[in-house]
Design a protein around this motif. Structure first.
Motif, PDB file in Angstrom:
ATOM      1  N   GLY A  93      42.486 123.288  15.176  1.00 23.51           N
ATOM      2  CA  GLY A  93      43.617 122.574  14.604  1.00 23.51           C
ATOM      3  C   GLY A  93      43.756 121.135  15.042  1.00 23.51           C
ATOM      4  O   GLY A  93      44.801 120.516  14.796  1.00 23.51           O
ATOM      5  N   TRP A  94      42.721 120.551  15.641  1.00 28.73           N
ATOM      6  CA  TRP A  94      42.800 119.170  16.109  1.00 28.73           C
ATOM      7  C   TRP A  94      42.802 118.198  14.940  1.00 28.73           C
ATOM      8  O   TRP A  94      42.113 118.398  13.936  1.00 28.73           O
ATOM      9  CB  TRP A  94      41.611 118.851  17.017  1.00 28.73           C
ATOM     10  N   SER A  95      43.562 117.111  15.086  1.00 28.59           N
ATOM     11  CA  SER A  95      43.555 116.045  14.078  1.00 28.59           C
ATOM     12  C   SER A  95      42.609 114.912  14.472  1.00 28.59           C
ATOM     13  O   SER A  95      42.385 113.992  13.686  1.00 28.59           O
ATOM     14  CB  SER A  95      44.972 115.486  13.890  1.00 28.59           C
ATOM     15  N   VAL A  96      42.100 114.957  15.710  1.00 34.09           N
ATOM     16  CA  VAL A  96      41.104 113.999  16.199  1.00 34.09           C
ATOM     17  C   VAL A  96      39.943 114.802  16.757  1.00 34.09           C
ATOM     18  O   VAL A  96      40.096 115.984  17.093  1.00 34.09           O
ATOM     19  CB  VAL A  96      41.689 113.063  17.284  1.00 34.09           C
ATOM     20  N   PRO A  97      38.741 114.208  16.877  1.00 32.03           N
ATOM     21  CA  PRO A  97      37.617 114.948  17.467  1.00 32.03           C
ATOM     22  C   PRO A  97      37.926 115.300  18.918  1.00 32.03           C
ATOM     23  O   PRO A  97      38.172 114.404  19.733  1.00 32.03           O
ATOM     24  CB  PRO A  97      36.451 113.962  17.364  1.00 32.03           C
ATOM     25  N   TRP A 109      43.371 110.117  23.417  1.00 37.26           N
ATOM     26  CA  TRP A 109      43.329 111.503  22.943  1.00 37.26           C
ATOM     27  C   TRP A 109      41.962 112.125  23.246  1.00 37.26           C
ATOM     28  O   TRP A 109      40.945 111.443  23.227  1.00 37.26           O
ATOM     29  CB  TRP A 109      43.567 111.573  21.433  1.00 37.26           C
ATOM     30  N   GLY A 110      41.951 113.437  23.447  1.00 37.31           N
ATOM     31  CA  GLY A 110      40.710 114.165  23.658  1.00 37.31           C
ATOM     32  C   GLY A 110      40.913 115.240  24.717  1.00 37.31           C
ATOM     33  O   GLY A 110      41.797 115.129  25.577  1.00 37.31           O
ATOM     34  N   ARG A 111      40.089 116.294  24.642  1.00 35.88           N
ATOM     35  CA  ARG A 111      40.235 117.384  25.603  1.00 35.88           C
ATOM     36  C   ARG A 111      39.911 116.893  27.013  1.00 35.88           C
ATOM     37  O   ARG A 111      38.852 116.369  27.272  1.00 35.88           O
ATOM     38  CB  ARG A 111      39.342 118.567  25.232  1.00 35.88           C
ATOM     39  N   ILE A 342      52.555 117.647  32.219  1.00 33.00           N
ATOM     40  CA  ILE A 342      51.983 118.974  32.027  1.00 33.00           C
ATOM     41  C   ILE A 342      52.173 119.464  30.589  1.00 33.00           C
ATOM     42  O   ILE A 342      51.376 120.256  30.083  1.00 33.00           O
ATOM     43  CB  ILE A 342      52.592 119.973  33.041  1.00 33.00           C
ATOM     44  N   GLU A 343      53.216 118.960  29.903  1.00 26.85           N
ATOM     45  CA  GLU A 343      53.442 119.375  28.513  1.00 26.85           C
ATOM     46  C   GLU A 343      52.327 118.892  27.588  1.00 26.85           C
ATOM     47  O   GLU A 343      52.178 119.418  26.474  1.00 26.85           O
ATOM     48  CB  GLU A 343      54.789 118.839  28.021  1.00 26.85           C
ATOM     49  N   GLN A 344      51.560 117.893  28.018  1.00 30.60           N
ATOM     50  CA  GLN A 344      50.465 117.367  27.199  1.00 30.60           C
ATOM     51  C   GLN A 344      49.140 118.045  27.510  1.00 30.60           C
ATOM     52  O   GLN A 344      48.138 117.812  26.820  1.00 30.60           O
ATOM     53  CB  GLN A 344      50.333 115.857  27.433  1.00 30.60           C
ATOM     54  N   ALA A 345      49.104 118.858  28.547  1.00 31.77           N
ATOM     55  CA  ALA A 345      47.875 119.541  28.953  1.00 31.77           C
ATOM     56  C   ALA A 345      47.725 120.852  28.181  1.00 31.77           C
ATOM     57  O   ALA A 345      48.712 121.472  27.776  1.00 31.77           O
ATOM     58  CB  ALA A 345      47.911 119.816  30.447  1.00 31.77           C
ATOM     59  N   ASP A 349      45.232 118.497  20.308  1.00 34.40           N
ATOM     60  CA  ASP A 349      45.502 117.056  20.308  1.00 34.40           C
ATOM     61  C   ASP A 349      46.051 116.603  21.671  1.00 34.40           C
ATOM     62  O   ASP A 349      47.059 115.887  21.764  1.00 34.40           O
ATOM     63  CB  ASP A 349      46.476 116.656  19.199  1.00 34.40           C
ATOM     64  N   GLU A 350      45.378 117.023  22.725  1.00 32.11           N
ATOM     65  CA  GLU A 350      45.756 116.596  24.075  1.00 32.11           C
ATOM     66  C   GLU A 350      45.666 115.077  24.188  1.00 32.11           C
ATOM     67  O   GLU A 350      44.746 114.456  23.669  1.00 32.11           O
ATOM     68  CB  GLU A 350      44.825 117.245  25.101  1.00 32.11           C
TER      69      GLU A 350
END
Length: 377
Positions: A93-97, A109-111, A342-345, A349-350
Motif C-alpha cells: 500500500g505504499w505511495s512511494v517506493p 520517506w522510505g522504510r 514512534i507513530e511514524q515507525a 509510507d514511513e
C-alpha cells in the motif's frame, strides 16, 4: 532518489544533503526482518565502512543468520551510539517506493527512514564533521526481538570503557530515561488423555491445569496492580485438546509481560511460572527477555545527569521497548534519543521530518564534542 525539500528549516544545506546521501544508500539496502537476509558484506555495512573517515577502528562481526554488528571507535570516547539497521517488513500500500529515498514536503520517506536509518545517517555525518573521539555500534537484529548483536557485543566485553549508551530510536530528539521491559514466554501443560466420563478429568486435563494457572497469574497481576506495582500482563494464545469428550493431554499457551522501569524479568518469571502447581505440569520456554529501562537495581540518575549536562530535553518514560535496557543491565547509564516519532515507525509510507534529522545531527555532534571537551567526567 526523489528530492523536494519543501519548507524545511534546515540551516546548513550541505549537512542535509550529506545526511540524505547516506540515508539513500541505507534505505536502498533491503534489510527487512524477517527474513533478515543480511551479511557483513551487505551494501549498508559496506557504505558505513566507506563513509567513516580515517582514524576509526572498525570491527564487523557476522554472528550468522543475519545477525551482524559493526563497532567503530575513534580515540577513547566514553559515549557509545547504537543504531539498528534492520527494518520491519515493507508491507503493501505504499505511495512511494519503500526501498528508495523520496524527499519532499520537508520529509524523507522510505522504510527505515524513521526507525532508525535516519539516525544512523546523521551519525555518519557527525563522524565526518568532527575529529572528536566517537563510537558507534550498528546492528541488524532489533526488529526480530532477539537482541543477539547487542548481547554478544556486551558479552564479549565490547561495552567496557563506555560510561553512557545513547540508543537512537525515534523520540523526537528528546532524551527518554525509562521504558517498560518485555518478557515473552511459551508454555506447554501436560495431561493424561482419556474419556471425559472419568472424574479424573478435573485434575488430569492439561487444559484444566492451564486454566488454573491462568486464573492464578491474572489474580497475582491484579493484586500487584492494586498494590501500586502494575505489570502489563497478557495471555495471547491458548490451544489444547482435540474434542470435548476427550481429556486433553496437552495445552499450549503464549504469554507476555511488560514490567515497569526497575523491574526484574527473571524474578517475575520465577514467581509466575510456578503458580497453581505449574512447576509439575508445565514446560516453559522464553523466546525473548528484555529488561526495563533502567534495569533492575538501577536508577535514572546517571542518564538524567548526562542529559542535563548536555542540554537535552527530557521525556521521562515511553511505552515501547528498546535495547537501551540491555546496556543498562550491563552497568552503563543508558538513554534513548533519536529523530522522528514512534507513530511514524512501522507504518506504510514511513517518513521522518528533515528538521528532525537536522536536530539529531546537531544533538549528536554536541554530545560527541561536549564529551571530548570534558563535559562528562
Amino acid at each position: 532518489m526523489t528530492v523536494g525539500y519543501g519548507s524545511s528549516g534546515i540551516g546548513n544545506r550541505s549537512d542535509l544533503e550529506a545526511i540524505l546521501g547516506h540515508l539513500a544508500v541505507l534505505i536502498a539496502d533491503d534489510s527487512q526482518n524477517p527474513p533478515r537476509a543480511i551479511t557483513a558484506d551487505s551494501p549498508m555495512y559496506a557504505h558505513v565502512r566507506d563513509a567513516l573517515p580515517d582514524g576509526f577502528e572498525v570491527e564487523t562481526v557476522d554472528h550468522g543468520d543475519g545477525h551482524v554488528s559493526l563497532h567503530a571507535r575513534r580515540g577513547e570516547p566514553r559515549v557509545l551510539f547504537n543504531c539498528h539497521l534492520d527494518t520491519v517488513p515493507v508491507g503493501e500500500g505504499w505511495s512511494v517506493p519503500p526501498l528508495e529515498l523520496t524527499v519532499r514536503d520537508g520529509r524523507a520517506w522510505g522504510r527505515g527512514s524513521c526507525d532508525i536509518k535516519g539516525a544512523a545517517a546523521a551519525l555518519l555525518r557527525v563522524a565526518r564533521t568532527t575529529e572528536a573521539p566517537m563510537a558507534l555500534l550498528f546492528t541488524s537484529d532489533e526488529e526480530g526481538a532477539g537482541g543477539c548483536c547487542v548481547k554478544n557485543f556486551i558479552g564479549a566485553g565490547g561495552a567496557e570503557g563506555y560510561a553512557t549508551a545513547v540508543v537512537c530510536e525515534p523520540t523526537g530528539n528528546r532524551a527518554v530515561l525509562a521504558h517498560r521491559g518485555y518478557l515473552s514466554v511459551k508454555g506447554r501443560f501436560s495431561g493424561v488423555a482419556g474419556h471425559s466420563s472419568e472424574f479424573r478429568a478435573l485434575e488430569d486435563s492439561a487444559v484444566h491445569a492451564a486454566g488454573r494457572w491462568m486464573a492464578s497469574a491474572l489474580a497475582r497481576c491484579r493484586a500487584e496492580a492494586d498494590a501500586g506495582r502494575p505489570t502489563c500482563f497478557n495471555i495471547g494464545t491458548v490451544s489444547g485438546g482435540i474434542k470435548s469428550n476427550v481429556i486433553a493431554d496437552r495445552c499450549d499457551l503464549h504469554w507476555s509481560a511488560r514490567l515497569a522501569p526497575g523491574g526484574d524479568n527473571e524474578a517475575l518469571f520465577d514467581e509466575v511460572a510456578g503458580l497453581a502447581g505449574a512447576q509439575e505440569r508445565a514446560e516453559w520456554q522464553i523466546p525473548f527477555s528484555g529488561p526495563p529501562l533502567p534495569a533492575a537495581g538501577k536508577t535514572t540518575d546517571g542518564a538524567r545527569a548526562f542529559a542535563d549536562r548536555h542540554g537535552l530535553a527530557i521525556t521521562e518514560s515511553v511505552d515501547f521497548w528498546t535495547e537501551a535496557s540491555l546496556f543498562s543491565a550491563a552497568g552503563l547509564d543508558a538513554l534513548v534519543c533519536g529523530p522522528g516519532h514512534i507513530e511514524q515507525a512501522h507504518i506504510v509510507d514511513e517518513w521522518v521530518e528533515l528538521d528532525q534529522l537536522d536536530a539529531a545531527y546537531s544533538n549528536y555532534r554536541a554530545l560527541v564534542e561536549g564529551a571530548a571537551e570534558g563535559v562528562d567526567p
